[in-house]
Design a protein around this motif. Structure first.
Motif, PDB file in Angstrom:
ATOM      1  N   GLU A  64      -7.946  -2.166   5.002  1.00 50.83           N
ATOM      2  CA  GLU A  64      -7.631  -1.010   4.165  1.00 50.83           C
ATOM      3  C   GLU A  64      -6.117  -0.869   4.000  1.00 50.83           C
ATOM      4  O   GLU A  64      -5.611  -0.595   2.905  1.00 50.83           O
ATOM      5  N   TYR A  65      -5.398  -1.079   5.111  1.00 49.06           N
ATOM      6  CA  TYR A  65      -3.934  -1.013   5.061  1.00 49.06           C
ATOM      7  C   TYR A  65      -3.379  -2.071   4.119  1.00 49.06           C
ATOM      8  O   TYR A  65      -2.498  -1.786   3.305  1.00 49.06           O
ATOM      9  N   ARG A  66      -3.911  -3.306   4.210  1.00 54.21           N
ATOM     10  CA  ARG A  66      -3.435  -4.384   3.342  1.00 54.21           C
ATOM     11  C   ARG A  66      -3.643  -4.031   1.870  1.00 54.21           C
ATOM     12  O   ARG A  66      -2.762  -4.252   1.034  1.00 54.21           O
ATOM     13  N   SER A  67      -4.857  -3.520   1.543  1.00 55.31           N
ATOM     14  CA  SER A  67      -5.116  -3.204   0.137  1.00 55.31           C
ATOM     15  C   SER A  67      -4.229  -2.061  -0.342  1.00 55.31           C
ATOM     16  O   SER A  67      -3.697  -2.102  -1.454  1.00 55.31           O
ATOM     17  N   LYS A  68      -4.031  -1.037   0.491  1.00 55.80           N
ATOM     18  CA  LYS A  68      -3.164   0.078   0.097  1.00 55.80           C
ATOM     19  C   LYS A  68      -1.709  -0.363   0.027  1.00 55.80           C
ATOM     20  O   LYS A  68      -0.969   0.091  -0.846  1.00 55.80           O
ATOM     21  N   TYR A  69      -1.314  -1.253   0.911  1.00 56.35           N
ATOM     22  CA  TYR A  69       0.046  -1.780   0.868  1.00 56.35           C
ATOM     23  C   TYR A  69       0.261  -2.562  -0.425  1.00 56.35           C
ATOM     24  O   TYR A  69       1.293  -2.444  -1.068  1.00 56.35           O
ATOM     25  N   HIS A  70      -0.754  -3.353  -0.810  1.00 58.85           N
ATOM     26  CA  HIS A  70      -0.669  -4.129  -2.048  1.00 58.85           C
ATOM     27  C   HIS A  70      -0.508  -3.191  -3.247  1.00 58.85           C
ATOM     28  O   HIS A  70       0.301  -3.447  -4.144  1.00 58.85           O
ATOM     29  N   VAL A  71      -1.284  -2.100  -3.254  1.00 57.06           N
ATOM     30  CA  VAL A  71      -1.173  -1.129  -4.346  1.00 57.06           C
ATOM     31  C   VAL A  71       0.206  -0.476  -4.328  1.00 57.06           C
ATOM     32  O   VAL A  71       0.858  -0.340  -5.369  1.00 57.06           O
ATOM     33  N   ALA A  72       0.660  -0.070  -3.143  1.00 56.86           N
ATOM     34  CA  ALA A  72       1.960   0.598  -3.036  1.00 56.86           C
ATOM     35  C   ALA A  72       3.095  -0.344  -3.432  1.00 56.86           C
ATOM     36  O   ALA A  72       4.041   0.064  -4.105  1.00 56.86           O
ATOM     37  N   ALA A  73       2.987  -1.606  -3.018  1.00 50.89           N
ATOM     38  CA  ALA A  73       4.038  -2.571  -3.339  1.00 50.89           C
ATOM     39  C   ALA A  73       4.095  -2.867  -4.833  1.00 50.89           C
ATOM     40  O   ALA A  73       5.153  -3.161  -5.378  1.00 50.89           O
ATOM     41  N   ASN A  74       2.943  -2.767  -5.506  1.00 50.14           N
ATOM     42  CA  ASN A  74       2.878  -3.068  -6.938  1.00 50.14           C
ATOM     43  C   ASN A  74       2.631  -1.806  -7.767  1.00 50.14           C
ATOM     44  O   ASN A  74       2.060  -1.882  -8.863  1.00 50.14           O
ATOM     45  N   LEU A  75       3.042  -0.662  -7.256  1.00 54.00           N
ATOM     46  CA  LEU A  75       2.757   0.608  -7.910  1.00 54.00           C
ATOM     47  C   LEU A  75       3.321   0.654  -9.324  1.00 54.00           C
ATOM     48  O   LEU A  75       2.633   1.078 -10.256  1.00 54.00           O
TER      49      LEU A  75
END
Length: 197
Positions: A64-75
């Protein structure tokens, strides 16, 4: 050294202090093993189950952290894509006729057909079909003409500024004519379904 198992004869539980050394050692080992087994069952096995569930939860939380990090990094990229999708959706909505524009669509289809050289024998609205987010507006069409005129008509329909799809083609020869055909088909246009509908 030979073990003397006769020491285990006539032992009394009430008088453990006076037992010979070998039975005392065996009893101590047995009690130690029982304490270890009961301690494991009573204290550690529950903790092991808890540990396994926590480890499984850790894995899901990492994902979950990885997917949210991916979204945050590519916001910024996602926001740009969202704006593009909203613009595309708005443009597509503009391609759908509004309720006051649908009669004009019949005029457009008639114009396209006649400029293609076709003769209309039927052009009728059918009852609306309500779908989840749009309303389907079918039109039954029957025209007469040549094969090439049909192709020109279909091509011009595809070029209309409003979305019109063609379905259920049926082509038949007209007897006693020089290559004329009858084309029956159903054209469908779509209207966005408002919330109050």
């Amino acid at each position: 050294m030979e073990l003397d198992f006769s020491q285990f004869n006539d032992l009394e539980v009430d008088n453990i202090g006076e037992w010979p050394v070998l039975p005392k050692i065996v009893l101590t080992i047995f009690i130690g093993i029982m304490v270890i087994v009961l301690g494991y069952v009573g204290l550690i096995s529950d903790k092991m189950d808890t540990l396994k569930s926590v480890q499984a939860k850790e894995i899901s939380l990492r994902e979950e952290y990885r997917s949210k990090y991916h979204v945050a990094a590519n916001l910024e990229l996602f926001q740009e894509q969202m704006k593009q999708a909203e613009t595309l959706f708005a443009n597509q909505l503009k391609s759908l006729p509004e309720s006051h524009e649908t009669p004009g669509l019949l005029d457009d289809i008639t114009f396209v057909g006649t400029t293609s050289g076709l003769n209309f024998t039927k052009l009728n609205w059918q009852p609306e079909i309500t779908k989840k987010i749009y309303i389907e507006l079918p039109i039954d069409i029957e025209v007469q003409g040549t094969y090439h005129e049909f192709g020109n008509f279909v091509s011009k329909i595809a070029g209309l500024p409003r979305i019109v799809t063609l379905h259920d083609f049926d082509i038949n020869f007209i007897k006693n004519t020089a290559g004329d055909l009858t084309l029956k088909l159903q054209a469908k246009t779509y209207r966005y379904r408002e919330v109050d509908e």
